[in-house]
Design a protein around this motif. Structure first.
Motif, PDB file in Angstrom:
ATOM      1  N   LEU A   1       0.967  -1.287  -0.051  1.00 25.78           N
ATOM      2  CA  LEU A   1       0.140   0.031  -0.075  1.00 25.78           C
ATOM      3  C   LEU A   1       0.725   1.006  -0.048  1.00 25.78           C
ATOM      4  CD1 LEU A   1      -2.244  -1.576   2.645  1.00 25.78           C
ATOM      5  CD2 LEU A   1      -3.196  -0.704   0.525  1.00 25.78           C
TER       6      LEU A   1
ATOM      7  N   GLY B   1       0.200   5.234   0.348  1.00 21.23           N
ATOM      8  CA  GLY B   1      -0.685   6.415   0.768  1.00 21.23           C
ATOM      9  C   GLY B   1      -2.052   5.777   1.702  1.00 21.23           C
TER      10      GLY B   1
ATOM     11  N   CYS C   1      -5.956   4.257  -0.349  1.00 23.01           N
ATOM     12  CA  CYS C   1      -6.136   3.349  -1.382  1.00 23.01           C
ATOM     13  C   CYS C   1      -6.366   1.968  -0.326  1.00 23.01           C
ATOM     14  CB  CYS C   1      -4.747   2.826  -2.142  1.00 23.01           C
ATOM     15  SG  CYS C   1      -3.242   2.604  -0.981  1.00 23.01           S
ATOM     16  N   GLY C   2      -6.884   0.946  -1.174  1.00 24.50           N
ATOM     17  CA  GLY C   2      -7.237  -0.051  -0.455  1.00 24.50           C
ATOM     18  C   GLY C   2      -6.647  -1.495  -1.098  1.00 24.50           C
ATOM     19  N   ALA C   3      -6.552  -2.449  -0.288  1.00 21.03           N
ATOM     20  CA  ALA C   3      -5.900  -3.826  -0.928  1.00 21.03           C
ATOM     21  C   ALA C   3      -6.887  -4.779  -0.211  1.00 21.03           C
ATOM     22  CB  ALA C   3      -4.619  -4.077  -0.393  1.00 21.03           C
ATOM     23  N   HIS C   4      -7.429  -5.945  -0.952  1.00 20.94           N
ATOM     24  CA  HIS C   4      -8.548  -6.691  -0.577  1.00 20.94           C
ATOM     25  C   HIS C   4      -8.179  -8.109  -1.023  1.00 20.94           C
ATOM     26  CE1 HIS C   4     -10.713  -3.307   0.071  1.00 20.94           C
ATOM     27  NE2 HIS C   4     -10.441  -2.949  -1.169  1.00 20.94           N
ATOM     28  N   THR C   5      -8.099  -9.071  -0.410  1.00 25.10           N
ATOM     29  CA  THR C   5      -7.558 -10.510  -0.461  1.00 25.10           C
ATOM     30  C   THR C   5      -8.687 -11.536  -0.425  1.00 25.10           C
ATOM     31  OG1 THR C   5      -5.675  -9.925   0.097  1.00 25.10           O
ATOM     32  CG2 THR C   5      -5.700 -12.033  -0.462  1.00 25.10           C
TER      33      THR C   5
ATOM     34  N   ALA D   1      -0.737 -15.030   2.822  1.00 28.37           N
ATOM     35  CA  ALA D   1      -1.091 -13.457   2.305  1.00 28.37           C
ATOM     36  C   ALA D   1      -0.532 -12.706   3.353  1.00 28.37           C
ATOM     37  CB  ALA D   1      -2.488 -13.525   2.182  1.00 28.37           C
ATOM     38  N   THR D   2       0.341 -11.481   2.731  1.00 27.05           N
ATOM     39  CA  THR D   2       0.612 -10.520   3.548  1.00 27.05           C
ATOM     40  C   THR D   2       0.158  -9.130   2.726  1.00 27.05           C
ATOM     41  OG1 THR D   2       2.609 -10.203   2.467  1.00 27.05           O
ATOM     42  CG2 THR D   2       2.821 -11.954   4.254  1.00 27.05           C
TER      43      THR D   2
ATOM     44  N   ARG E   1       3.023  -1.790   3.836  1.00 24.90           N
ATOM     45  CA  ARG E   1       3.383  -0.702   3.084  1.00 24.90           C
ATOM     46  C   ARG E   1       4.986  -0.573   3.141  1.00 24.90           C
ATOM     47  NH1 ARG E   1       2.596   5.067   6.510  1.00 24.90           N
ATOM     48  NH2 ARG E   1       3.872   4.537   8.126  1.00 24.90           N
TER      49      ARG E   1
ATOM     50  N   ARG F   1     -12.758 -13.138   7.855  1.00 16.44           N
ATOM     51  CA  ARG F   1     -12.731 -11.691   7.244  1.00 16.44           C
ATOM     52  C   ARG F   1     -12.113 -10.743   8.209  1.00 16.44           C
ATOM     53  NH1 ARG F   1     -17.474  -9.012   3.336  1.00 16.44           N
ATOM     54  NH2 ARG F   1     -16.507 -10.835   1.927  1.00 16.44           N
TER      55      ARG F   1
ATOM     56  N   GLN G   1      -4.997   2.935  11.553  1.00 19.40           N
ATOM     57  CA  GLN G   1      -3.476   2.602  11.089  1.00 19.40           C
ATOM     58  C   GLN G   1      -2.948   1.887  12.252  1.00 19.40           C
ATOM     59  OE1 GLN G   1      -2.805   3.388   8.514  1.00 19.40           O
ATOM     60  NE2 GLN G   1      -3.051   5.395   7.806  1.00 19.40           N
ATOM     61  N   LYS G   2      -1.851   1.220  12.001  1.00 18.63           N
ATOM     62  CA  LYS G   2      -0.898   0.424  13.019  1.00 18.63           C
ATOM     63  C   LYS G   2      -1.910  -1.021  13.362  1.00 18.63           C
ATOM     64  CE  LYS G   2       2.359   3.688  13.633  1.00 18.63           C
ATOM     65  NZ  LYS G   2       3.701   3.474  12.748  1.00 18.63           N
TER      66      LYS G   2
ATOM     67  N   GLN H   1      -9.947 -13.904   4.163  1.00 17.15           N
ATOM     68  CA  GLN H   1     -10.278 -12.716   3.384  1.00 17.15           C
ATOM     69  C   GLN H   1      -9.656 -11.140   4.140  1.00 17.15           C
ATOM     70  OE1 GLN H   1     -14.472 -12.521   2.655  1.00 17.15           O
ATOM     71  NE2 GLN H   1     -14.390 -14.278   1.191  1.00 17.15           N
ATOM     72  N   LEU H   2      -9.062 -10.556   3.434  1.00 17.66           N
ATOM     73  CA  LEU H   2      -8.344  -9.318   4.083  1.00 17.66           C
ATOM     74  C   LEU H   2      -9.254  -8.203   3.170  1.00 17.66           C
ATOM     75  CD1 LEU H   2      -4.814 -10.127   4.132  1.00 17.66           C
ATOM     76  CD2 LEU H   2      -6.355 -10.448   5.801  1.00 17.66           C
ATOM     77  N   GLU H   3      -9.757  -7.380   3.844  1.00 14.99           N
ATOM     78  CA  GLU H   3     -10.102  -5.995   3.195  1.00 14.99           C
ATOM     79  C   GLU H   3      -9.462  -4.637   3.843  1.00 14.99           C
ATOM     80  OE1 GLU H   3     -14.235  -5.083   1.690  1.00 14.99           O
ATOM     81  OE2 GLU H   3     -14.803  -6.589   3.169  1.00 14.99           O
ATOM     82  N   ILE H   4      -8.622  -3.931   3.192  1.00 17.67           N
ATOM     83  CA  ILE H   4      -7.711  -3.217   4.094  1.00 17.67           C
ATOM     84  C   ILE H   4      -7.750  -1.803   3.410  1.00 17.67           C
ATOM     85  CG2 ILE H   4      -5.345  -2.695   4.444  1.00 17.67           C
ATOM     86  CD1 ILE H   4      -5.092  -5.933   4.510  1.00 17.67           C
ATOM     87  N   LEU H   5      -8.369  -0.707   4.201  1.00 20.07           N
ATOM     88  CA  LEU H   5      -8.368   0.308   3.623  1.00 20.07           C
ATOM     89  C   LEU H   5      -7.692   1.631   4.296  1.00 20.07           C
ATOM     90  CD1 LEU H   5     -12.276   0.063   3.432  1.00 20.07           C
ATOM     91  CD2 LEU H   5     -10.780   0.468   1.310  1.00 20.07           C
ATOM     92  N   ALA H   6      -6.524   1.050   5.086  1.00 22.55           N
ATOM     93  CA  ALA H   6      -5.516   1.748   5.702  1.00 22.55           C
ATOM     94  C   ALA H   6      -4.331   1.323   5.195  1.00 22.55           C
ATOM     95  CB  ALA H   6      -5.702   1.800   7.144  1.00 22.55           C
ATOM     96  N   ASP H   7      -3.137   2.227   5.225  1.00 18.62           N
ATOM     97  CA  ASP H   7      -1.859   1.885   4.655  1.00 18.62           C
ATOM     98  C   ASP H   7      -0.771   1.275   5.652  1.00 18.62           C
ATOM     99  OD1 ASP H   7      -1.406   4.414   5.549  1.00 18.62           O
ATOM    100  OD2 ASP H   7       0.030   4.695   4.151  1.00 18.62           O
ATOM    101  N   ASP H   8      -0.734   1.745   6.874  1.00 13.71           N
ATOM    102  CA  ASP H   8       0.175   1.497   7.802  1.00 13.71           C
ATOM    103  C   ASP H   8      -0.367   0.202   8.586  1.00 13.71           C
ATOM    104  OD1 ASP H   8       2.270   1.397   9.393  1.00 13.71           O
ATOM    105  OD2 ASP H   8       2.023   3.175  10.430  1.00 13.71           O
ATOM    106  N   VAL H   9      -0.529  -0.899   7.974  1.00 12.01           N
ATOM    107  CA  VAL H   9      -0.871  -2.128   8.451  1.00 12.01           C
ATOM    108  C   VAL H   9      -0.134  -3.281   8.231  1.00 12.01           C
ATOM    109  CG1 VAL H   9      -3.425  -1.101   8.433  1.00 12.01           C
ATOM    110  CG2 VAL H   9      -2.301  -2.760   6.553  1.00 12.01           C
TER     111      VAL H   9
ATOM    112  N   CYS I   1      -0.878  -7.150   7.856  1.00 13.21           N
ATOM    113  CA  CYS I   1      -2.004  -8.247   7.630  1.00 13.21           C
ATOM    114  C   CYS I   1      -1.412  -9.518   6.886  1.00 13.21           C
ATOM    115  CB  CYS I   1      -3.376  -7.491   7.293  1.00 13.21           C
ATOM    116  SG  CYS I   1      -4.092  -6.295   8.094  1.00 13.21           S
ATOM    117  N   SER I   2      -1.792 -10.740   7.628  1.00 13.29           N
ATOM    118  CA  SER I   2      -1.465 -11.624   6.982  1.00 13.29           C
ATOM    119  C   SER I   2      -2.414 -12.793   7.282  1.00 13.29           C
ATOM    120  CB  SER I   2      -0.197 -12.326   7.373  1.00 13.29           C
ATOM    121  OG  SER I   2      -0.196 -12.615   8.669  1.00 13.29           O
ATOM    122  N   HIS I   3      -2.560 -13.800   6.057  1.00 15.74           N
ATOM    123  CA  HIS I   3      -3.356 -14.864   6.324  1.00 15.74           C
ATOM    124  C   HIS I   3      -2.755 -16.173   5.832  1.00 15.74           C
ATOM    125  CE1 HIS I   3      -5.318 -14.754   2.695  1.00 15.74           C
ATOM    126  NE2 HIS I   3      -5.752 -13.714   2.954  1.00 15.74           N
TER     127      HIS I   3
END
Lengths: 478, 254, 433
Positions: free
Chosen positions: A392, A394, A397-401, A418-419, A422, C322, C330-331, C354-362, C364-366
């Protein structure tokens, strides 16, 4: 990263925006049986193909547009689209010198290694301009080996038996909404047949380019690799800047007979729309391969363009010991939306598949990986490994898996990782301390992130893809 | 070459440097020693331009220009190199490619011609001898999967390639076995020249057995509290940092 | 409409009377929602792997009040230690309950009574868990008869777990019970809650447990599902976490014909920690479906899910995890892992991390794996003289044991016994003794 640097990176403009003035031979807008008959007649097609198209059209009428993908767009008016448009040929083309100079200049701007460039680069190019193939090089050399590489229209004329046998064998006419639409109205595309035991001596390459306004582009590509053969196929796509969204619904079918290998690489850089999300290509593509015993399919894609990308290059691993691979880099910047991934359907015993997906989101881009790994009952000893990583840039934006895993055989082994991360502040600082500007540092880190996929591309393409990734985010890669 | 006057800096709300003075001349090697938490690494970060550290007072000039006004990459181009205490991993980016990009960025900024791949490879091969590496190391991704010692050697390799005017090496000796320490020391010594300077930030004296400093400074609680010749390092090794009188009552070293 | 929907619709037409206005409104909204939503089918994306066709074919009657005798109590697994609230067919049974050991200031009791006596304490929480457009949440809201309430004041620390027992006892025909629980923890609470689900006969148990954690609280919820072999179990858990809280749900699913456990957590304060673990052991034609939805709405939240399934016979395991990271959260650090062990030819697994991510300083893993017992390890054990069945049981237990070890020690031995008894050839394990 500083706000300024992010802004700079995300405000890069599309570099391939130019329009070529060529008189087009156009059908009136709209879709009906008459239009389909017109397309078929214009192309002088045999009856079986017309019937196939009509069947697909009637089926399409019963279908609804899929809405499950994580993409948003205004409704498409299918009656406003022009379904046939061909550059008006002055006469039958005998050699490359006769190609419309406008057209050649357009290709040159794109940096396509046509003609002499093609020979130097060792690339055979079947260039598709809007919907009709206008120039094919290297046909002679390929013919010596019995390889057929031509436009789909030519294949219909010269090899109707092959077309009739394999068309729709992997993606049936009514497979899904967009595939059915394509089956009804496809204008042209590429056809490859590699005979038994033949190793295709060069990369086969087609550049697709969308040109005339409001013409949907509906290519159909069919590649058949006969037993024990090998072929590597490159597809590059660029479209000029347009204000109105343009629909692109292609179908690609690959058939790898026992022991054959097909490597299919795509660099897709269609116009993504401007920073506010105006314009840009809607790219709804159905790509699927069928692999028989010991056959291998490898999809590699670098998707940096289009306003909306909806594509899931898939492998049906029908034969025992067949192998499927999917390597993908998808970049969504500004307001781009990418919903892409793959399906690996394990049917045969000891089938193996690998998925490596790298998603990059910047600006207000939305990037979705959607994939399915299915181990059927009979897929004893099948294996899959999936790796889906998101980067990511900024905070808007968004990332979805969304991976789906279905296992119906106890000996199947499925591993999924999956990871999401940023670009780390300390990575940027490290690069800057060594003298790199912030945007060079970002570009370098992004390319590093995508490296596992980029190295699957043939050399010439890898360099281009690396540049594209850099350009889609910034100026250029050092 | 480097002049620091009255430097105060904070991270978040915490002031870490409380008015630091230091002068380093061309041709000199300085060692800055001190206990953990004395502000040594913060000083290195300020000089390299890390944004998380905020300078609240004081001046720093480098060859007469205002160093604090330059972004990190401009400082690198001006010839300042920071050897990181914890070198960063950059997955997927080959070491060699990274080095060439960095060198050409710096050369471009200096108005020098960029090196092409062949010339660069020749240069890199030469520099690799310094850290006793074969080429396989530079084909790997930057620091990815490197051991602690390999990462430090990689810093020395980068320094050798970039040929900085001023190298600040932040705890370059931590976590090294004796062989690696000798390689690192050899790299530092090889770069010694009349027109260059080096600052070694270290906790221990043992690196100074291999790289003889011209000046040793002792840092405590955000200031330089004592300066002297190489003998000061030995004195510290014997008696520790405890006996150092803080300059004022309130600033006691931890 | 299916038979089940028709019979449920009749129940909806005769709503329970009494209680404060907000409870009546909740019931009305639930009835309206269920009439609109109906039972989910596999055409619903969230139910695509779990068919409720078997449930839809049943003529369901609301479970009538029942009073299990001593023998029945034994068959249902016996009474756990106090403090405990025992609900039979969704109604509190005061005689079986025992509140000794509950600290001063804490309230535990019947939902109906609490609605009558302290409606103001319940109104901000009851029916506000994050389940929207959910057929079973709606059904429960419309038809719950009673429930368990646990109110823990600021700073309360429970010396022993509170046990919430949900038993469903069907009559002559298939019954539908709607067990409900509400746990409200104030600031800085320390508590462990154990929920037990069991029953007899043919029935649907559609439960909803709502949990609210005040800032800085730490709550652990163990969920032990041992429903009857013919039962359909839908257990919903809604958790809302305040700042600095730590919540852990640890689910063990063994019973039911079709069981769905659905946990939805809203991380509604900064610096929260959320853990959801699950172990499921299914054989025969059982379906065990686990659905976890973690909503990171605030910065610096951590969430972890670890699910392990052991599937034998024609059993089907389903995992959907999910993680949603909202803009500004963030974080966030989120991780999920789902691992499955298939012991037979016909067992199947479907997993959707499932991951739905709308912040950047994160971060996440599965990750996930599906596989069978390691042949190498099996061979190794056999070469040391262990027979094949025992070796299989040992390796299967080794796979599941990690989850059992994560349970609070008060229930660990009991669960270890229950799990090993459910494993194929589990009787051969020394640990079972």
């Amino acid at each position: 990263m500083s706000q300024d640097a992010i802004r700079e990176l995300t405000e890069q403009r599309y570099k391939y925006g130019f329009v070529t003035e060529i008189e087009a031979d156009q059908a009136p807008p709209g879709l009906s049986e008459e239009i389909i008959r017109l397309i078929s007649a214009k192309k002088g097609e045999p009856e079986f193909l017309l019937q196939w198209r009509l069947k697909a059209y009637r089926h399409w009428l019963t279908m609804v547009e899929p809405r499950w993908a994580a993409v948003k767009y205004a409704p498409i008016d299918y009656q406003k689209i022009v379904y046939y448009s061909a550059p008006r040929p002055k006469k039958q083309l005998g050699s490359l010198d006769e190609v419309d100079p406008e057209l050649k200049r357009a290709f040159e701007k794109l940096g396509i290694p046509l003609a002499e460039q093609a020979r130097l680069a060792g690339v055979a190019v079947d260039a598709v301009f809007d919907s009709v193939s206008v120039a094919t090089t290297y046909k002679g050399k390929l013919a010596e080996k019995g390889i057929v590489f031509c436009s789909f229209s030519e294949a219909v004329k010269d090899h109707p038996d092959l077309v009739e046998r394999w068309l729709g064998s992997v993606v049936p006419a009514g497979d899904n909404f967009f595939a059915a639409l394509n089956s009804a109205v496809f204008s042209d595309g590429s056809f490859v047949y590699v005979p038994r035991g033949v190793r295709c001596p060069m990369e086969l390459s087609t550049y697709f380019r969308i040109n005339a306004e409001n013409t949907g582009q509906f290519e159909r590509t069919l590649i058949v690799a006969d037993e024990g053969s090998y072929v590597s196929y490159l597809e590059g796509c660029t479209a000029p800047m347009r204000d109105e969204n343009q629909l692109h619904a292609a179908v690609v079918e690959l058939v790898a007979l026992p022991g054959a290998e097909i490597k299919y690489s795509t660099v897709q850089n269609w116009y993504p729309g401007d920073a506010e999300g105006r314009g840009g290509i809607f790219n709804f593509v159905t790509k699927r391969a069928k692999a028989m015993e010991r056959a291998k399919i490898s999809w590699t894609q670098v998707e940096t363009g289009s306003a909306i990308t909806w594509k899931y290059p898939s492998c049906i691993l029908q034969g025992d010991d067949s192998v499927g691979e999917f390597y993908s880099v998808a970049l969504a910047n500004h307001r781009q939306q990418a919903d892409t991934g793959t399906k690996m359907i394990h049917i045969g015993k000891r089938t193996r598949s690998t998925i490596v997906s790298k998603g990059i989101s910047a600006g207000r881009g939305q990037n979705t990986y959607r994939g399915l790994v299915r181990m059927q009952k009979g897929a004893t000893g099948a294996r899959n490994h999936s790796q889906c990583d998101s980067l990511l840039i900024g905070d808007e934006c968004g990332a979805h898996t969304f991976p789906y895993i279905e296992v119906k055989n106890p000996t199947g082994q499925v591993e999924h990782e999956a990871t999401t991360s940023r670009i780390a502040e300390d990575q940027l600082f490290y690069c800057r301390q060594r003298g790199l500007s912030e945007e060079d540092a970002v570009s370098m880190i992004v390319n590093g992130f995508a490296r596992r996929v980029l190295k699957e591309l043939p050399m010439e393409f890898a360099v281009e893809a690396q540049k594209l990734l850099g350009m889609s985010l910034e100026g250029s890669v050092g | 070459m480097l002049r620091i006057q009255g430097l105060k800096a904070k991270i978040g709300d915490r002031e870490i440097l409380h008015g630091l003075d230091l002068a380093v001349n061309a041709g000199e090697v300085h060692a800055i020693m001190g206990p953990n938490g004395s502000g040594k690494s913060t000083l290195a970060s300020v000089l390299a331009g890390r944004e998380v550290v905020e300078v609240t007072a004081g001046t720093v000039t480098f060859d007469g220009q205002d160093l604090l006004a330059l972004p990190a990459e401009k400082r690198a181009a001006a010839g300042l190199f920071l050897g990181f205490q914890y070198p960063v991993e950059i997955p997927g980016v080959a070491n060699l490619y990274f080095l060439r990009t960095a060198l050409n960025a710096v050369r471009r900024a200096r108005g020098q011609e960029e090196l092409d791949a062949m010339d660069f490879l020749a240069l890199a091969k030469e520099k690799l001898k310094l850290v006793k590496w074969d080429q396989s190391f530079v084909q790997r991704a930057v620091n990815e999967g490197f051991s602690g010692g390999e990462k430090k050697k990689n810093e020395i390799l980068q320094m050798a390639v970039l040929e900085p005017r001023l190298a600040i090496l932040d705890e370059i000796d931590s976590g090294l076995d004796i062989d690696a320490l000798k390689v690192v020391a050899g790299g530092v010594n090889a770069l010694r020249a009349k027109d260059r300077a080096t600052i070694l930030v270290t906790h221990y004296q043992r690196l100074l057995d291999h790289v003889k400093p011209d000046v040793v400074h002792v840092m405590a609680a955000g200031r330089i509290v004592k300066s002297g010749g190489p003998e000061l390092a030995h004195e510290l090794e014997r008696s520790g940092y405890e006996q150092l009188a803080p300059p004022r009552g309130e600033a006691r070293a931890p | 409409m299916s038979r089940a929907e028709e019979s449920l619709a009749r129940a909806l037409d005769a709503p329970a009377a009494g209680g404060p206005a907000f409870a009546a409104a909740l019931r009305r909204a639930g009835a309206d929602d269920f009439r609109r939503l109906k039972l989910p089918t596999t055409r619903h994306e969230e139910w695509r792997y779990t068919s409720l066709a078997g449930l839809a074919a049943l003529e369901l009657a609301p479970a009538a009040p029942a009073r299990p005798d001593a023998a029945a109590v034994e068959r249902l697994g016996g009474l756990p230690p106090a403090p405990r609230l025992v609900l039979v067919n969704g109604r509190l049974d005061a005689a079986l309950s025992d509140l000794s050991g509950l600290p001063a200031g804490a309230f535990a009791g019947s939902l109906t009574a609490a609605l009558r006596e302290r409606p103001a304490a319940l109104e901000p929480f009851l029916g506000r868990a994050p389940f929207r457009d959910h057929a079973f949440a709606a059904l429960n809201a419309a038809l719950f008869e009673d429930g368990a309430v646990l109110l823990l004041p600021d700073g309360a620390a429970l010396p022993a777990p509170v046990q919430l027992v949900h038993w469903t006892v069907a009559g002559a025909g298939p019954a539908a019970a709607f067990p409900r629980a509400l746990v409200v923890a104030g600031r800085g609470v320390r508590a462990t809650v154990v929920e037990r689900f069991a029953g007899e006969g043919s029935y649907l148990a559609a439960g909803l447990t709502e949990l609210w954690l005040g800032d800085e609280s730490r709550v652990e919820l163990v969920r032990l599902q041992r429903e009857a072999p013919e039962a359909f179990h839908v257990g919903l858990l809604g958790v809302t976490q305040g700042a600095g809280t730590r919540f852990a749900a640890r689910s063990v699913a063994l019973g039911a014909r079709v069981a769905r456990f659905e946990a939805r957590a809203l991380l509604d304060g900064e610096g929260t920690e959320n853990l959801v673990d699950g172990l499921y052991v299914a054989g025969g034609a059982q379906v065990h479906d686990h659905f976890v939805h973690v909503d990171h709405a605030r910065p610096r939240g951590t969430s972890r899910e670890l699910f392990k399934g052991v599937l034998d016979g024609q059993a089907r395991g389903v995992f959907t995890g999910r993680v949603l990271v909202r803009p500004g959260a963030q974080k966030t650090d989120a991780g999920q892992v789902s691992s499955n062990l298939l012991l037979s030819e016909d067992a199947t697994v479907d997993a959707r991390p499932q991951l739905e991510i709308l912040a950047d300083d994160v971060k996440c893993s599965h990750g996930g794996t599906v596989g069978q017992l390691d042949e190498e390890a099996l061979f190794y054990l056999r070469s040391r003289g262990v027979d094949r069945s025992t070796a299989r049981a040992m390796l299967t237990w080794a796979f599941a044991a990690e989850m059992v070890e994560r349970l609070p020690e008060q229930v660990r031995a009991e669960v270890r016994r229950l799990v090993t008894a459910r494993l194929p050839d589990g009787g051969r394990l020394l640990e079972a003794a």
